[in-house]
Write an enzyme that holds these catalytic residues in place. Structure first.
Site, PDB file in Angstrom:
ATOM      1  N   ARG A 122       0.867  -1.180   0.000  1.00 37.70           N
ATOM      2  CA  ARG A 122       0.000   0.000   0.000  1.00 37.70           C
ATOM      3  C   ARG A 122       0.905   1.232   0.000  1.00 37.70           C
ATOM      4  O   ARG A 122       1.939   1.240   0.693  1.00 37.70           O
ATOM      5  CB  ARG A 122      -0.885   0.042   1.252  1.00 37.70           C
ATOM      6  CG  ARG A 122      -2.070  -0.901   1.228  1.00 37.70           C
ATOM      7  CD  ARG A 122      -3.123  -0.498   0.200  1.00 37.70           C
ATOM      8  NE  ARG A 122      -4.263  -1.395   0.183  1.00 37.70           N
ATOM      9  CZ  ARG A 122      -4.398  -2.450  -0.623  1.00 37.70           C
ATOM     10  NH1 ARG A 122      -3.457  -2.753  -1.492  1.00 37.70           N
ATOM     11  NH2 ARG A 122      -5.490  -3.191  -0.571  1.00 37.70           N
ATOM     12  N   GLU A 169      -3.335   7.236  -4.978  1.00 36.96           N
ATOM     13  CA  GLU A 169      -3.638   6.670  -6.301  1.00 36.96           C
ATOM     14  C   GLU A 169      -5.129   6.820  -6.640  1.00 36.96           C
ATOM     15  O   GLU A 169      -5.961   6.825  -5.725  1.00 36.96           O
ATOM     16  CB  GLU A 169      -3.210   5.195  -6.352  1.00 36.96           C
ATOM     17  CG  GLU A 169      -3.879   4.308  -5.334  1.00 36.96           C
ATOM     18  CD  GLU A 169      -3.280   2.902  -5.331  1.00 36.96           C
ATOM     19  OE1 GLU A 169      -2.057   2.747  -5.205  1.00 36.96           O
ATOM     20  OE2 GLU A 169      -4.079   1.957  -5.446  1.00 36.96           O
ATOM     21  N   HIS A 219      -1.153  -0.024  -9.909  1.00 34.77           N
ATOM     22  CA  HIS A 219      -1.731  -0.974  -8.948  1.00 34.77           C
ATOM     23  C   HIS A 219      -2.332  -2.195  -9.676  1.00 34.77           C
ATOM     24  O   HIS A 219      -3.539  -2.442  -9.613  1.00 34.77           O
ATOM     25  CB  HIS A 219      -2.808  -0.284  -8.080  1.00 34.77           C
ATOM     26  CG  HIS A 219      -3.156  -1.066  -6.842  1.00 34.77           C
ATOM     27  ND1 HIS A 219      -3.604  -0.482  -5.694  1.00 34.77           N
ATOM     28  CD2 HIS A 219      -3.110  -2.401  -6.576  1.00 34.77           C
ATOM     29  CE1 HIS A 219      -3.833  -1.407  -4.781  1.00 34.77           C
ATOM     30  NE2 HIS A 219      -3.534  -2.587  -5.294  1.00 34.77           N
TER      31      HIS A 219
HETATM   32  C1  8YV Z   1      -6.899  -5.240  -5.756  1.00 37.48           C
HETATM   33  C2  8YV Z   1      -5.311  -5.311  -3.777  1.00 37.48           C
HETATM   34  O1  8YV Z   1      -6.572  -4.542  -6.904  1.00 37.48           O
HETATM   35  O2  8YV Z   1      -6.127  -7.323  -2.907  1.00 37.48           O
HETATM   36  C3  8YV Z   1      -5.694  -6.215  -2.672  1.00 37.48           C
HETATM   37  O3  8YV Z   1      -5.534  -5.793  -1.516  1.00 37.48           O
HETATM   38  O4  8YV Z   1      -4.738  -4.305  -3.563  1.00 37.48           O
HETATM   39  C4  8YV Z   1      -5.615  -5.698  -5.179  1.00 37.48           C
HETATM   40  O5  8YV Z   1      -5.557  -7.068  -5.332  1.00 37.48           O
HETATM   41  C5  8YV Z   1      -7.791  -4.412  -4.949  1.00 37.48           C
HETATM   42  O6  8YV Z   1      -8.021  -4.848  -3.667  1.00 37.48           O
HETATM   43  C6  8YV Z   1      -9.142  -4.310  -5.621  1.00 37.48           C
HETATM   44  O7  8YV Z   1      -9.789  -3.246  -5.118  1.00 37.48           O
END
Ligand code: 8YV
Length: 316
Positions: free
Chosen positions: A234, A263, A281
């Site tokens: 993150r 982001e 991302h």
């Molecule tokens: C996804 C992510 O793009 O799983 C996670 O925590 O950051 C990614 O796999 C995201 O969560 C989808 O909103």
């Protein structure tokens, strides 16, 4: 199908969206603030389940506006946008989608690792600009095999990254809140100690208040002018201003980033730096993994609807 009132919070994969609409008559929370507030005043007490993604989540205020909420079904492994403390206090179950994305996120970390050290994206730009013809050979890069790699956060994804880098003969150390019992990698007592002892620091720690700014100026300085930072976790885990300042001053050799503080906005300073690889991302973004995440999201919802319990509850 099942008799539960389902609220959709934020956009979801079309397959998930269609499925929750068809099977549960899910209603989408309006995105814009005035409509959203009016909607919540009128229907807030109706909903028992919220289906959301890591990007949106059910934050403090929204959760308060849903007094009869019993479950949050989160698409994604990260749940830092959901108020898990309030959920725990109110007995609201929260599920996420662990494990199914480990491979793809770890693959992305390795892709960034190779790209940043070997300057793959920069070299691609070099060829496209015609510099190979006009300027000659591309400048030498940094050897990627056999490096000292520090992994911040040795959870499921951190371990998958470590396993891959064993194949590159890397010397792996890590820092987590607690040492992990069943691994042979060296434990560093703090992020600074980890950074001081490695060439490449890979951030794989969960987001949220507990890890905000964990990679600060001191950690970046400990990594030093020959060090590289990779972040697939993150944006909030890294002090982005400190990172930008170090890169601009040449106090860090380079960075590979899949995640950012604000982001999809990306700091202009990053854009000007050829030694930084920027991804939108996309860590889990393959057809296969997103299909698995969708399936697990729907399985959690189905399980809650039929048994009252989710399958993969978050360990907050
Ligand atoms: C996804 C992510 O793009 O799983 C996670 O925590 O950051 C990614 O796999 C995201 O969560 C989808 O909103």
């Amino acid at each position: 199908m099942e008799n539960i009132a389902v609220l959709q919070v934020g956009p979801l994969m079309p397959a998930v969206q269609e499925s929750i609409r068809k099977d549960y008559n899910a209603v989408r929370l309006p995105d814009a603030a005035p409509e959203r507030e009016e909607f919540l005043r009128e229907y807030g007490t109706t909903f028992e389940v919220a289906v959301t993604s890591g990007k949106f989540g059910v934050g403090t205020e929204l959760m308060r506006a849903l007094p009869n909420l019993r479950a949050v079904i989160n698409f994604g492994v990260g749940y830092d946008t959901t108020d898990v403390a309030q959920a725990a206090q109110r007995g609201i179950a929260v599920s996420n989608t662990p494990d199914v994305l480990n491979d793809c996120v770890a693959d992305t970390a390795v892709a960034l690792y190779l790209d940043v050290l070997r300057k793959i994206s920069a070299a691609d730009r070099y060829v496209r600009r015609g510099d190979w013809l006009s300027k000659g050979n591309f400048p030498l890069a940094t050897k990627a095999s056999g490096r000292k790699v520090g992994i911040l956060g040795l959870g499921r994804i951190g371990r998958a990254i470590a396993r891959r880098l064993e194949g590159f003969d890397c010397d792996i150390s890590y820092h987590s809140r607690n040492p992990v019992a069943d691994v042979a990698y060296r434990y560093a007592a703090s992020p600074v100690e980890l950074a001081a002892g490695c060439d490449v620091l890979i951030v794989a720690a969960a987001g949220g208040a507990g890890s905000a700014g964990l990679v600060d100026a001191a950690v970046i300085d400990a990594l030093g002018p020959d060090g590289y930072l990779i972040n697939i976790a993150r944006g909030s885990v890294v002090d982005e201003d400190a990172l930008v300042a170090a890169l601009l001053a040449g106090r860090l050799a380079g960075a590979g980033l899949d995640v950012f503080v604000d982001e999809p906005k990306v700091s202009e300073d990053f854009l000007s730096l050829d030694n930084v690889v920027l991804l939108p991302h996309l860590g889990s973004g393959t057809n296969e993994t997103r299909a698995d995440m969708a399936e697990l999201t729907l399985a959690n919802l189905r399980s809650y609807a039929t048994t009252g319990a989710v399958l993969t509850a978050v360990q907050a």
